[in-house]
Design a protein around this motif. Structure first.
Motif, mmCIF file in Angstrom:
data_model
loop_
_atom_site.group_PDB
_atom_site.id
_atom_site.type_symbol
_atom_site.label_atom_id
_atom_site.label_comp_id
_atom_site.label_asym_id
_atom_site.label_seq_id
_atom_site.Cartn_x
_atom_site.Cartn_y
_atom_site.Cartn_z
ATOM 1 N N ALA A 46 0.813 -1.219 0.000
ATOM 2 C CA ALA A 46 0.000 0.000 0.000
ATOM 3 C C ALA A 46 0.843 1.264 0.000
ATOM 4 O O ALA A 46 0.428 2.294 -0.552
ATOM 5 C CB ALA A 46 -0.943 -0.012 1.205
ATOM 6 N N GLU A 47 2.030 1.215 0.589
ATOM 7 C CA GLU A 47 2.810 2.440 0.747
ATOM 8 C C GLU A 47 3.218 3.059 -0.588
ATOM 9 O O GLU A 47 3.338 4.282 -0.685
ATOM 10 C CB GLU A 47 4.047 2.190 1.604
ATOM 11 C CG GLU A 47 5.055 1.241 1.000
ATOM 12 C CD GLU A 47 6.302 1.083 1.859
ATOM 13 O OE1 GLU A 47 6.450 1.826 2.849
ATOM 14 O OE2 GLU A 47 7.135 0.218 1.520
ATOM 15 N N TYR A 78 1.446 3.092 -3.386
ATOM 16 C CA TYR A 78 0.282 3.794 -3.922
ATOM 17 C C TYR A 78 0.054 5.089 -3.142
ATOM 18 O O TYR A 78 -0.280 6.129 -3.718
ATOM 19 C CB TYR A 78 -0.956 2.898 -3.847
ATOM 20 C CG TYR A 78 -0.810 1.597 -4.603
ATOM 21 C CD1 TYR A 78 -1.160 1.508 -5.945
ATOM 22 C CD2 TYR A 78 -0.298 0.459 -3.987
ATOM 23 C CE1 TYR A 78 -1.017 0.313 -6.645
ATOM 24 C CE2 TYR A 78 -0.148 -0.727 -4.685
ATOM 25 C CZ TYR A 78 -0.509 -0.795 -6.008
ATOM 26 O OH TYR A 78 -0.362 -1.973 -6.705
ATOM 27 N N GLU A 79 0.246 5.012 -1.846
ATOM 28 C CA GLU A 79 0.111 6.204 -1.005
ATOM 29 C C GLU A 79 1.136 7.252 -1.407
ATOM 30 O O GLU A 79 0.831 8.458 -1.450
ATOM 31 C CB GLU A 79 0.291 5.811 0.459
ATOM 32 C CG GLU A 79 0.091 6.955 1.434
ATOM 33 C CD GLU A 79 0.235 6.525 2.877
ATOM 34 O OE1 GLU A 79 0.135 7.397 3.754
ATOM 35 O OE2 GLU A 79 0.438 5.316 3.133
ATOM 36 N N GLU A 137 0.009 9.044 -4.560
ATOM 37 C CA GLU A 137 -1.042 10.016 -4.244
ATOM 38 C C GLU A 137 -0.461 11.273 -3.625
ATOM 39 O O GLU A 137 -0.833 12.395 -3.988
ATOM 40 C CB GLU A 137 -2.048 9.381 -3.277
ATOM 41 C CG GLU A 137 -2.813 8.208 -3.851
ATOM 42 C CD GLU A 137 -3.487 7.356 -2.794
ATOM 43 O OE1 GLU A 137 -3.986 6.267 -3.154
ATOM 44 O OE2 GLU A 137 -3.525 7.778 -1.616
ATOM 45 N N ARG A 165 -7.635 1.477 -2.687
ATOM 46 C CA ARG A 165 -7.419 2.880 -2.322
ATOM 47 C C ARG A 165 -8.362 3.812 -3.073
ATOM 48 O O ARG A 165 -8.252 5.028 -2.959
ATOM 49 C CB ARG A 165 -5.964 3.272 -2.575
ATOM 50 C CG ARG A 165 -4.958 2.438 -1.781
ATOM 51 C CD ARG A 165 -3.585 3.045 -1.832
ATOM 52 N NE ARG A 165 -3.568 4.381 -1.223
ATOM 53 C CZ ARG A 165 -3.468 4.616 0.085
ATOM 54 N NH1 ARG A 165 -3.371 3.603 0.932
ATOM 55 N NH2 ARG A 165 -3.450 5.847 0.543
#
Length: 205
Positions: A143-144, A146-147, A150, A176
């Motif tokens: 996930a990090e 993609y974060e 963003e 997300r």
């Protein structure tokens, strides 16, 4: 609403099927034997995570003396292994840019081997933003990464459209709030881009 289109690179813009290269140089039977005995996927994950390309390849080669020379080809024959480009996908990338749509790359790719492919395929310089896992020391589908995309681009996740050939990477983006398309063929992606109103039939003809 879509404010940016994000492309994976391997198997979307450039074919990534190392088995094909080794089928040619070893024959299918020996290639299967090599890939059964050497964790090629694990080697590439370490590179994509930001470990030094040459070091990882050489460590893997020395750990498998039977296949040492073959494994070393990932370093010395990289541009022959990570090829060819997928021209229909490159056309879509350029058509989107011509329409004024921001186009990003989000790819699991090593820090040192990415420039080799960039020199081989100049279209890799045409992205408005590039997120290369080896440079970021983050990797899909965590996930990090993609974060981080963003945070860097500053766009609402719901306005990001992401295409990737791997279901786990797509699922992580969708979780997300990103809009997603599982890439299977350039024609399928083209149809989806037309459906979303980002391109016309004339653009993809």
């Amino acid at each position: 609403m879509i404010n940016a289109v994000i492309f994976d690179i391997g198997n979307v813009l450039i074919e990534w099927q190392p088995e094909k290269y080794f089928d040619r140089v070893l024959g299918k039977a020996k290639r299967r034997e090599m890939f059964d005995e050497v964790d090629i996927h694990g080697m590439m994950v370490r590179i994509d995570q930001g470990n030094v390309f040459a070091d990882v390849v050489e460590d893997t080669a020395w750990a498998h003396s039977k296949w040492r020379q073959e494994v070393l080809k990932f370093r010395w024959k990289w541009t022959e292994i990570a090829q060819p480009e997928i021209p229909e996908s490159v056309k879509l990338l350029r058509a989107l840019k011509a329409k004024g749509m921001p186009v990003f790359a989000l790819s699991n790719f090593g820090k040192e081997n990415f420039p080799l492919s960039e020199a081989q395929y100049p279209f890799l310089t045409e992205f408005d933003r590039r997120y290369i896992s080896g440079e970021m020391k983050m990797i899909k589908p965590d996930a990090e990464i993609y974060e981080a995309v963003e945070a860097d681009c500053g766009l609402d996740p719901k306005t990001l459209f992401f295409t990737d050939d791997r279901e786990d990477n797509i699922a992580a983006a969708a979780a997300r709030g990103w809009q997603t398309h599982r890439f299977e063929t350039p024609e399928g992606l083209a149809r989806r881009l037309v459906e979303e109103g980002l391109l016309t039939q004339e653009d993809i003809a």
